[in-house]
Design a protein around this motif. Sequence first.
Motif, PDB file in Angstrom:
ATOM      1  N   UNK A 153      37.580  37.934  84.771  1.00  9.29           N
ATOM      2  CA  UNK A 153      36.930  39.239  84.984  1.00  9.29           C
ATOM      3  C   UNK A 153      37.984  40.284  85.373  1.00  9.29           C
ATOM      4  N   UNK A 154      38.897  39.869  86.274  1.00 11.67           N
ATOM      5  CA  UNK A 154      39.946  40.812  86.704  1.00 11.67           C
ATOM      6  C   UNK A 154      40.844  41.189  85.529  1.00 11.67           C
ATOM      7  N   UNK A 155      41.231  40.175  84.731  1.00 16.06           N
ATOM      8  CA  UNK A 155      42.123  40.445  83.602  1.00 16.06           C
ATOM      9  C   UNK A 155      41.481  41.378  82.573  1.00 16.06           C
ATOM     10  N   UNK A 156      40.163  41.296  82.441  1.00 18.77           N
ATOM     11  CA  UNK A 156      39.475  42.171  81.487  1.00 18.77           C
ATOM     12  C   UNK A 156      39.139  43.512  82.126  1.00 18.77           C
ATOM     13  N   UNK A 157      39.638  43.714  83.348  1.00 21.08           N
ATOM     14  CA  UNK A 157      39.414  44.949  84.101  1.00 21.08           C
ATOM     15  C   UNK A 157      37.921  45.264  84.226  1.00 21.08           C
ATOM     16  N   UNK A 158      37.165  44.228  84.559  1.00 14.69           N
ATOM     17  CA  UNK A 158      35.733  44.419  84.774  1.00 14.69           C
ATOM     18  C   UNK A 158      35.473  44.357  86.273  1.00 14.69           C
ATOM     19  N   UNK A 159      34.541  45.168  86.729  1.00 16.13           N
ATOM     20  CA  UNK A 159      34.207  45.165  88.147  1.00 16.13           C
ATOM     21  C   UNK A 159      33.287  43.983  88.423  1.00 16.13           C
ATOM     22  N   UNK A 160      33.794  42.988  89.196  1.00  9.42           N
ATOM     23  CA  UNK A 160      32.997  41.758  89.313  1.00  9.42           C
ATOM     24  C   UNK A 160      31.675  41.967  90.054  1.00  9.42           C
ATOM     25  N   UNK A 161      31.558  43.064  90.814  1.00  8.12           N
ATOM     26  CA  UNK A 161      30.301  43.258  91.529  1.00  8.12           C
ATOM     27  C   UNK A 161      29.193  43.764  90.591  1.00  8.12           C
ATOM     28  N   UNK A 202      34.134  27.797  76.332  1.00  6.87           N
ATOM     29  CA  UNK A 202      34.437  29.188  76.652  1.00  6.87           C
ATOM     30  C   UNK A 202      33.299  29.801  77.460  1.00  6.87           C
ATOM     31  N   UNK A 203      33.639  30.850  78.206  1.00 11.33           N
ATOM     32  CA  UNK A 203      32.624  31.642  78.905  1.00 11.33           C
ATOM     33  C   UNK A 203      32.829  33.077  78.430  1.00 11.33           C
ATOM     34  N   UNK A 204      31.769  33.693  77.907  1.00 15.97           N
ATOM     35  CA  UNK A 204      31.886  35.078  77.452  1.00 15.97           C
ATOM     36  C   UNK A 204      30.890  35.935  78.216  1.00 15.97           C
ATOM     37  N   UNK A 205      31.102  37.249  78.147  1.00 15.38           N
ATOM     38  CA  UNK A 205      30.235  38.169  78.886  1.00 15.38           C
ATOM     39  C   UNK A 205      29.861  39.314  77.959  1.00 15.38           C
ATOM     40  N   UNK A 206      28.554  39.582  77.857  1.00 15.12           N
ATOM     41  CA  UNK A 206      28.111  40.739  77.093  1.00 15.12           C
ATOM     42  C   UNK A 206      28.012  41.908  78.063  1.00 15.12           C
ATOM     43  N   UNK A 207      28.831  42.946  77.842  1.00 10.66           N
ATOM     44  CA  UNK A 207      28.820  44.086  78.771  1.00 10.66           C
ATOM     45  C   UNK A 207      28.050  45.246  78.163  1.00 10.66           C
ATOM     46  N   UNK A 208      27.635  46.163  79.018  1.00 10.77           N
ATOM     47  CA  UNK A 208      26.829  47.286  78.542  1.00 10.77           C
ATOM     48  C   UNK A 208      27.690  48.295  77.775  1.00 10.77           C
ATOM     49  N   UNK A 209      28.850  48.653  78.394  1.00 15.53           N
ATOM     50  CA  UNK A 209      29.640  49.743  77.807  1.00 15.53           C
ATOM     51  C   UNK A 209      30.474  49.302  76.613  1.00 15.53           C
ATOM     52  N   UNK A 210      31.189  48.170  76.773  1.00 16.47           N
ATOM     53  CA  UNK A 210      32.037  47.702  75.670  1.00 16.47           C
ATOM     54  C   UNK A 210      31.161  47.113  74.571  1.00 16.47           C
ATOM     55  N   UNK A 211      31.561  47.363  73.347  1.00 19.20           N
ATOM     56  CA  UNK A 211      30.813  46.776  72.235  1.00 19.20           C
ATOM     57  C   UNK A 211      31.083  45.270  72.191  1.00 19.20           C
ATOM     58  N   UNK A 212      30.013  44.490  71.999  1.00 23.73           N
ATOM     59  CA  UNK A 212      30.191  43.053  71.794  1.00 23.73           C
ATOM     60  C   UNK A 212      30.558  42.296  73.062  1.00 23.73           C
ATOM     61  N   UNK A 213      31.137  41.102  72.850  1.00 23.70           N
ATOM     62  CA  UNK A 213      31.383  40.190  73.957  1.00 23.70           C
ATOM     63  C   UNK A 213      32.837  40.261  74.419  1.00 23.70           C
ATOM     64  N   UNK A 214      33.017  40.009  75.698  1.00 18.77           N
ATOM     65  CA  UNK A 214      34.368  39.858  76.238  1.00 18.77           C
ATOM     66  C   UNK A 214      34.536  38.391  76.614  1.00 18.77           C
ATOM     67  N   UNK A 215      35.626  37.788  76.183  1.00 16.03           N
ATOM     68  CA  UNK A 215      35.858  36.386  76.551  1.00 16.03           C
ATOM     69  C   UNK A 215      36.524  36.326  77.918  1.00 16.03           C
ATOM     70  N   UNK A 216      35.848  35.656  78.846  1.00 16.99           N
ATOM     71  CA  UNK A 216      36.316  35.585  80.229  1.00 16.99           C
ATOM     72  C   UNK A 216      37.181  34.335  80.436  1.00 16.99           C
TER      73      UNK A 216
END
Length: 405
Positions: A50-58, A101-115
């Motif tokens: 999460x940190x590496x993808x610069x996502x706010x973990x909260x 793998x664990x991925x995350x679908x975020x609201x702002x970024x298009x598509x999935x981010x691989x965590x």
Amino acid sequence: CCNVGIINGLSGWSSSLDDAPADTITRRFRYDVALVSALKDLEEDIMEGLRDSELDDSVCTSGFSVMIKESCDGMGDVSEKHGGGPAVPEKAVRFSFTIMSVTLVTDDKEGEVTIFTEPKPNSELSCKPLCLTFVDESDHETLTAVLAPIVAERNAMKESRLILSIGGLPRSFRFHFRGTGYDEKMVREMEGLEASGSTYVCTLCDTTRSEASKNMVLHSITRSHEENLERYEIWRKNPYSESVDELRDRVKGVSAKPFMETQATLDALHCDIGNATEFYKIFQDEIGEVYTKVNPSREERRSWRAALDKQLRKKLRLKPVMRMNGNYARKLMTQEAAEAVCELVPTEERREALRELMRLYLQMKPVWRATCPAKECPDQLCRYSFNSQRFADLLSSTFKYRYNG
């Protein structure tokens, strides 16, 4: 909750299965609890991702997807050498899973981010055991009885979310299961197909042995778990009142009820073994110049095999084996082995064809051997399609005595 208690794998089953006392034959973890435990082991990796993808973990508390590779295999002979334990079958079966793998679908970024991505997905270190069973993998009834609770738990988890505290906040995960860790024998068993000697040679498509030998290039994956279930119903009900042969042709070899969804694949080891087995036969045929003969006798064939074995032993120190294994396959499938065989092949033209066949094979091999071909051997990956077409052309022309249907 993630204190993993080992439970009796037959909890919920009646007390005796055939010959073995039922409480001794299997032990397993509860699937959901095992997954929780495996995810907790990855807690730091997930937070780091999460940190590496610069996502706010909260903010990231939902939308996590976990890809699970499932594997199941027989473990052969596990008999006690001299013990006085309960009478159990001498064979064992292990069912296990790997978090790929664990991925995350975020609201702002298009598509999935691989965590998180498992760096060594084929290592036994990343492969978590779920169920160990004393049962012969060929004993369909007992195997299905033992694995049924796992299938039920897995189906329940497909549709639901897991809420788990990761990094101090509850987060919601959903699971995707891919049963790719099965060998062909187990795929056939799980998907209700006939055993390996069947005319329906492929677990990926409907081809028969004779069709496959006529068409070497144009294939696609057509079988699926859903289709197998439908075909089993047709097999069971025979709605068109056909004869047994017509019916079998209609269901393409599905004659038992599929009970676990698998994604049929071919692992690198069996790819090596299957190819080496075929090359071993081609070598014998070339030594005996089969392309000029009509029907060679048993004795002739035996003498060619003896000549091949002797040459391989002399040049490569390769002892003959009863059944092809990985080590033998690796040593046989080398340019060096091809050269050794060429010494016994009478004409230069045929020798050249053999060398070319082996050269193409060795060009293709790194692609299915690699964990990540695009990174590890990009050049061979690019040439793979061309090489495989060329390989098939060579077999269907120069070696057509063996592959003309």
